[in-house]
Write an enzyme that holds these catalytic residues in place. Structure first.
Site, PDB file in Angstrom:
ATOM      1  N   GLU A   1      -0.167  -0.995   5.440  1.00 33.24           N
ATOM      2  CA  GLU A   1       0.989  -0.612   6.527  1.00 33.24           C
ATOM      3  C   GLU A   1       0.837   0.809   7.081  1.00 33.24           C
ATOM      4  OE1 GLU A   1       5.007   0.584   7.812  1.00 33.24           O
ATOM      5  OE2 GLU A   1       3.742   1.496   6.085  1.00 33.24           O
TER       6      GLU A   1
ATOM      7  N   ASP B   1       0.774  -1.105  -0.042  1.00 35.77           N
ATOM      8  CA  ASP B   1       0.052   0.009  -0.061  1.00 35.77           C
ATOM      9  C   ASP B   1       0.889   1.409   0.076  1.00 35.77           C
ATOM     10  OD1 ASP B   1       0.766  -0.807   2.630  1.00 35.77           O
ATOM     11  OD2 ASP B   1      -0.779   0.775   3.321  1.00 35.77           O
TER      12      ASP B   1
END
Lengths: 357, 357
Positions: free
Chosen positions: A128, A74
């Site tokens: 994350e 991400d």
């Protein structure tokens, strides 16, 4: 499946470009996770497991040692920095540095090293960059800890393509200064909480940072106000002022010790802890870590920022950061990664995984 | 007309109750203005002029002297404190203190003193509690200054039913402290603007208030942070911190002198002036003021807060505050006014207006 494909036969730079161009802001990783799953499913020598939008791909060659190579897929939100742009020496764009260069390196290794001399667990995880409860690595650790058991882990966070060991812990507290309201035309009848916060700022300004040396690495702590707010109205002496403080502490201190230090430092004031995450010791004394450091040139720096290295440490897996890109450009509009970093990381990791072949 | 009527034959306490129960939060004064207009229109010895929701009622007896008796008819917002409650010694409720007790006194005087020994201009105006641009007295001063020409003015703001002379000026400034952003994990690469604001707060804490004596009255200045804000994110060293400061200055200083003082006080920092209003000298040396003070017992206190007295002063009309109620309860949920204050103010003003009859 969305139909977006990743060609793992492409060189690592082209592969990084392709990964960057599949937008994957946190909680919107499905398209990239689908593309990675599709690519991994074509590799015969790994077993693939999907958990949400995270993927684990494991060799199972019965080697004496198992290592994790992990990266989050991400990114932080878009900032007019897509699609990717290649200027010949650098790739520019969202996620190039943090950390799709590392993801591409890991994908290339999963594809092209069929018989590593240590078993490898590749982890590509989501969420994350946002609140801890969404973290894909945390979810794997809680639902399928067996999948990420290992002797050593490499987290491909940007680290200028050299090993950064350990990570500092972080503690957030609110220092609350109280006073007594009054009309500002008769200020002497009140107690000004903002003026009272001057003492908090004075102590912060006089703070002398600890710089402990751990396993030969010099860490550097920080104690900083990251926000301050107070005030009722333009004609009122305020009765409360809150200073938000962030303490970044070296990994020789536990969360409890960090909190104790801060409470002593701000003795006399009300404190509220709002967030806390442990640091991680460098852990360079385990053989797998030593061998890796040696394989990539012997240079090791301390990691000042907090990363998921700490999550591996908590699971009993020694871990280091090692990935392409200067971490100073992570989360910036002008995020970029040097092509040379990506290529060097792939080469060094490949050499390490094939050292005994 | 809404049909709400005010009976000016009622005693001043009952009249105050009636005025309080016609809700008139700033910009919503029409119902009360209508009721006051209706009541005033029944008085033969005054000429009534309406400007927006403000009313002016003037005697025209050809006296040597003309005095203004003024009060604002609006209140701050409701705070679960209506309708009015009379406990026998105090009236409780929104506007009782600030300043419908004074409004009721003025209405009673307009009605019941047909031949004052000085001409009287009664002013009932709107929008005093909000932004200066809406102020009804300001609108009259700009559209029909002739209506409020006078030798002396009494503003019936709460002053514990004794004369409060002059008023302090007020200046608002932003003190802007700048720094340089950095990630809080590498705080030493930035400059923390919040820490820098410590010096601003230190100077404020060491501030020694001027207490000049003017016309025998001791004023008391104040220099206070009324708000502070700074912060970018929980992991960023902030590059700006703004301290909002309110300087209440004695009326021997002009606005320009007040600003000069503050600029010197915060030398080294960027300042932005956001608001400024002049003070007003006591002006007790004019004969009309002297006579009034004597008539109400001779006691005079300095006014620390800013009031529209300053607006009269700017128009060349010496003015004082004199009204029922303790100003400390203005704008409070438990706002109230002693019945005795209202009755005494009416009596003393009536005696003064009829002194030579």
């Amino acid at each position: 499946m969305t139909g977006m494909l990743l060609d793992l036969n492409a060189d690592v730079v082209a592969l990084t470009e392709a990964v960057v161009d599949i937008e994957s802001v946190s909680r919107n990783e499905k398209a990239l996770a689908d593309a990675i799953e599709s690519a991994l499913s074509g590799i015969e020598h790994v077993e693939v497991t999907r958990i949400g939008n995270s993927l684990v791909a494991r060799t199972d060659l019965g080697r004496d040692e198992r290592v994790v190579i992990a990266g989050h897929i991400d990114t932080v939100p878009l900032n007019r920095n897509l699609p990717v742009r290649n200027d010949g020496s650098k790739l520019h764009g969202l996620g190039t540095c943090d950390m799709k260069g590392g993801v591409a390196v890991a994908l290339r290794l999963a594809h092209s090293v069929p018989e590593p001399d240590r078993d490898v667990t590749f982890v590509f995880y989501d969420c994350e960059e946002i609140d801890d409860i969404y973290n894909g690595l945390g979810r794997i650790a809680s639902e399928r800890p067996d999948l990420i058991e290992a002797d050593f882990a490499i987290l491909m966070e940007p680290s200028d393509a050299v090993v950064e060991a350990g990570c500092q812990g972080t503690l957030r507290i609110e220092v609350i200064v109280r006073g007594q309201r009054a009309h500002s035309a008769r200020s002497w009848r009140g107690i000004n909480a903002i003026h009272g916060a001057g003492e908090v700022l004075r102590r912060l300004q006089e703070y002398d940072a600890r710089r402990p040396v751990i396993d030969g690495l010099e860490y550097h702590e920080g104690l900083n106000a990251v926000a301050i707010h107070g005030g009722v109205a333009g004609n009122v002496i305020p009765d409360e002022c809150v200073v938000e403080v962030n303490y970044r502490f070296a990994p020789d201190r536990s969360q409890a010790e960090a909190e104790e230090f801060v409470r002593e430092f701000f003795a006399g004031f009300d404190l509220a802890v709002t967030d806390s995450a442990p640091g991680a010791l460098p852990g360079l004394d385990v053989p797998a870590a030593k061998a890796f450091v040696e394989a990539v040139g012997g240079e090791v720096n301390p990691k000042f920022g907090w990363t998921d290295v700490s999550r591996f440490t908590a699971l009993g897996v020694p871990a280091v950061n090692f990935g392409p890109g200067d971490p100073m450009f992570a989360h910036k509009q002008d995020e970029h990664v040097p092509v040379e970093h990506i290529e060097r990381c792939e080469l060094q990791l490949r050499d390490w995984l094939e050292a005994e072949l």
